[in-house]
Scaffold this active site. Structure first.
Site, PDB file in Angstrom:
ATOM      1  N   CYS A   1      -6.555   4.296  -4.478  1.00  0.00           N
ATOM      2  CA  CYS A   1      -5.923   5.555  -4.036  1.00  0.00           C
ATOM      3  C   CYS A   1      -5.866   6.597  -5.146  1.00  0.00           C
ATOM      4  CB  CYS A   1      -4.518   5.286  -3.507  1.00  0.00           C
ATOM      5  SG  CYS A   1      -4.491   4.062  -2.213  1.00  0.00           S
TER       6      CYS A   1
ATOM      7  N   ASN B   1      -2.192   7.057   5.471  1.00  0.00           N
ATOM      8  CA  ASN B   1      -2.629   6.856   4.085  1.00  0.00           C
ATOM      9  C   ASN B   1      -4.163   6.831   4.061  1.00  0.00           C
ATOM     10  OD1 ASN B   1      -3.380   5.811   1.601  1.00  0.00           O
ATOM     11  ND2 ASN B   1      -1.764   4.252   1.552  1.00  0.00           N
TER      12      ASN B   1
ATOM     13  N   HIS C   1       0.137  11.398  -3.571  1.00  0.00           N
ATOM     14  CA  HIS C   1      -0.558  10.518  -2.633  1.00  0.00           C
ATOM     15  C   HIS C   1       0.339  10.258  -1.426  1.00  0.00           C
ATOM     16  CE1 HIS C   1      -2.751   7.314  -0.892  1.00  0.00           C
ATOM     17  NE2 HIS C   1      -1.981   6.348  -1.336  1.00  0.00           N
TER      18      HIS C   1
HETATM   19  N1  COA Z   1       5.824  -2.481  13.763  1.00  0.00           N
HETATM   20  C1  COA Z   1       6.995  -3.103  13.989  1.00  0.00           C
HETATM   21  N2  COA Z   1       7.565  -3.943  13.096  1.00  0.00           N
HETATM   22  C2  COA Z   1       6.896  -4.164  11.953  1.00  0.00           C
HETATM   23  C3  COA Z   1       5.663  -3.555  11.661  1.00  0.00           C
HETATM   24  C4  COA Z   1       5.132  -2.675  12.627  1.00  0.00           C
HETATM   25  N3  COA Z   1       3.961  -2.024  12.450  1.00  0.00           N
HETATM   26  N4  COA Z   1       5.242  -3.968  10.456  1.00  0.00           N
HETATM   27  C5  COA Z   1       6.189  -4.796   9.973  1.00  0.00           C
HETATM   28  N5  COA Z   1       7.185  -4.932  10.880  1.00  0.00           N
HETATM   29  C6  COA Z   1       8.395  -5.731  10.772  1.00  0.00           C
HETATM   30  C7  COA Z   1       8.246  -6.854   9.791  1.00  0.00           C
HETATM   31  O1  COA Z   1       7.654  -7.969  10.392  1.00  0.00           O
HETATM   32  C8  COA Z   1       9.681  -7.109   9.381  1.00  0.00           C
HETATM   33  O2  COA Z   1      10.292  -7.882  10.376  1.00  0.00           O
HETATM   34  P1  COA Z   1      11.370  -9.017   9.987  1.00  0.00           P
HETATM   35  O3  COA Z   1      12.474  -8.283   9.323  1.00  0.00           O
HETATM   36  O4  COA Z   1      11.723  -9.593  11.307  1.00  0.00           O
HETATM   37  O5  COA Z   1      10.642  -9.943   9.072  1.00  0.00           O
HETATM   38  C9  COA Z   1      10.305  -5.713   9.418  1.00  0.00           C
HETATM   39  O6  COA Z   1       9.440  -4.906  10.232  1.00  0.00           O
HETATM   40  C10 COA Z   1      10.465  -5.063   8.059  1.00  0.00           C
HETATM   41  O7  COA Z   1       9.230  -5.214   7.343  1.00  0.00           O
HETATM   42  P2  COA Z   1       9.076  -4.718   5.863  1.00  0.00           P
HETATM   43  O8  COA Z   1       7.680  -5.013   5.394  1.00  0.00           O
HETATM   44  O9  COA Z   1      10.197  -5.220   5.031  1.00  0.00           O
HETATM   45  O10 COA Z   1       9.262  -3.143   6.054  1.00  0.00           O
HETATM   46  P3  COA Z   1       9.361  -2.035   4.977  1.00  0.00           P
HETATM   47  O11 COA Z   1      10.587  -1.244   5.203  1.00  0.00           O
HETATM   48  O12 COA Z   1       9.092  -2.523   3.590  1.00  0.00           O
HETATM   49  O13 COA Z   1       8.135  -1.087   5.369  1.00  0.00           O
HETATM   50  C11 COA Z   1       5.908  -0.561   4.608  1.00  0.00           C
HETATM   51  C12 COA Z   1       6.817  -1.571   5.289  1.00  0.00           C
HETATM   52  C13 COA Z   1       4.519  -1.141   4.499  1.00  0.00           C
HETATM   53  C14 COA Z   1       5.889   0.701   5.445  1.00  0.00           C
HETATM   54  C15 COA Z   1       6.471  -0.226   3.200  1.00  0.00           C
HETATM   55  O14 COA Z   1       6.771  -1.421   2.534  1.00  0.00           O
HETATM   56  C16 COA Z   1       5.531   0.574   2.363  1.00  0.00           C
HETATM   57  O15 COA Z   1       5.259   1.720   2.644  1.00  0.00           O
HETATM   58  N6  COA Z   1       5.080   0.011   1.231  1.00  0.00           N
HETATM   59  C17 COA Z   1       4.332   0.735   0.242  1.00  0.00           C
HETATM   60  C18 COA Z   1       2.975   1.115   0.693  1.00  0.00           C
HETATM   61  C19 COA Z   1       2.361   1.947  -0.409  1.00  0.00           C
HETATM   62  O16 COA Z   1       3.017   2.672  -1.115  1.00  0.00           O
HETATM   63  N7  COA Z   1       1.130   1.863  -0.643  1.00  0.00           N
HETATM   64  C20 COA Z   1       0.640   2.656  -1.753  1.00  0.00           C
HETATM   65  C21 COA Z   1      -0.573   2.183  -2.224  1.00  0.00           C
HETATM   66  S1  COA Z   1      -1.849   2.522  -1.078  1.00  0.00           S
END
Ligand code: COA
Length: 327
Positions: A114, A284, A254
């Protein structure tokens, strides 16, 4: 201080096909509400069959060259930041070079996920500072939709396809690119990876059945690393440019998650209109995200001459980068 490099044209292109959160609701167990509140994404653009990385890169580049009022044949170098090239060989940059008739240009891809566009822009900046006559086309272009597992709801809702480009050449002593900052930490690479289809795990039945051709991400851990790294490179860049936080006119970060952007906005104590946001439209787009945002900010008149602009990015590797410039 010698002459600085400056951006004299920007362009971007996204595929026509749009995939909304509502569309995803019918494909996997997710909801518009979950995706919107956790990420800020409402829709993303997806390349159609036969539409490849270089196609997007070429269209974005033509728009940038048109704005810069130069021809492909005037280019000295083409640099493409990407993690999703059409093929391992040749580079996307060579395909762009051919399509633009850039007969005197060198061409290379930069693999910095990225951060690919800002890494490439930093390389261009160094060339131009040593030879201000040079005209360099810098591109970030991705077709991530072919590297996400459409059954994995934790990743497939996040990414989109697109390309952005900028033409860089020598400017005067005011304005232009002031400082560039590149960083990496390979010790935690497994938190964000596409582990398959390289030399370590070449294509075979077992690798494909494990889904190792697709993006794997430990979202929560990546989030923590991203905010820490982005805040740190922001402070480093502001110090190098000699700017206080309130002096910043526009932050182009980003577009990975609206909550990361909001966190940075609060830490920098910036008003909302100083943080560029288009993640709702594109998701993204990895290396394409910063140059698409830059082009939109430029074309919409959001960037004014003399504006103090900070661009920052973070991605797999990990890599992160920052560039300060006066528009
Ligand atoms: N729809 C519904 N539920 C979902 C889901 C979706 N698309 N994806 C995950 N979940 C669920 C998970 O299974 C989890 O369920 P559980 O609590 O029963 O286990 C719950 O939602 C929370 O998941 P979690 O991964 O903890 O969510 P989060 O708040 O961390 O958000 C991201 C996930 C990926 C959006 C977030 O972590 C993120 O943006 N990370 C950074 C990405 C990034 O910066 N990348 C940069 C480099 S490219």
């Amino acid at each position: 201080m010698g002459p600085r490099s400056k951006i004299i044209g920007t362009g971007s292109f996204v595929p026509e096909k749009v995939l909304t959160n509502k569309d995803l609701e019918s494909m996997i167990d997710t909801s518009d509400e979950w995706i919107s509140t956790r990420t800020g994404i409402k829709e993303r653009h997806i390349a159609s069959e036969g539409e490849n990385n270089s196609d997007l890169a070429i269209l974005a580049s033509k728009r940038a060259l048109e704005m810069a009022e130069i021809d492909g044949k005037d280019l000295d170098l083409i640099i493409v930041g990407t993690l999703t090239p059409d093929m391992p060989m040749p580079s996307v940059a060579c395909l762009v070079q051919c399509a633009l008739g850039a007969t005197k240009a060198g061409a290379m891809d930069v693999s910095a996920t990225c951060s690919g566009f800002l890494y490439s822009l930093s390389i261009a900046d160094k060339f131009v500072r040593s030879n201000p006559q040079m005209k360099i086309l810098v591109i970030g272009s991705e077709v991530l939709s072919r590297r996400v597992n459409w059954q994995d709801r934790t990743t497939c809702v996040l990414f989109g396809d697109g390309a952005g480009a900028a033409v860089v050449t020598g400017g005067d002593e005011k304005g232009g690119i002031i400082s560039t900052h590149l960083h990496a930490d390979g010790s935690v690479w497994e938190l964000l990876t596409i582990r398959g289809l390289g030399t370590k795990y070449p294509v075979d039945e077992e690798i494909l059945s494990k889904g190792w051709q697709y993006i794997e991400m430990q979202g929560r851990d990546v989030f923590k690393h991203a905010v820490r790294a982005l805040e740190s490179v922001t402070n480093e860049a502001l110090t190098a440019a000699g700017w206080e936080k309130p002096e910043l006119d526009l932050l182009i970060a980003h577009q990975a998650n609206i909550r990361i952007l909001e966190y940075l906005r609060e830490r920098l104590e910036l008003p909302r209109d100083k943080v560029f946001i288009n993640i709702h439209k594109y998701g993204n787009t990895s290396a394409a995200s910063v140059p698409i945002a830059l082009d939109e900010a430029n074309r919409s008149g959001r960037l004014k001459k003399g504006d103090k602009v900070l661009m920052i990015s973070f991605g797999g590797g990990f890599t992160w980068a920052g560039v300060t410039m006066e528009w």
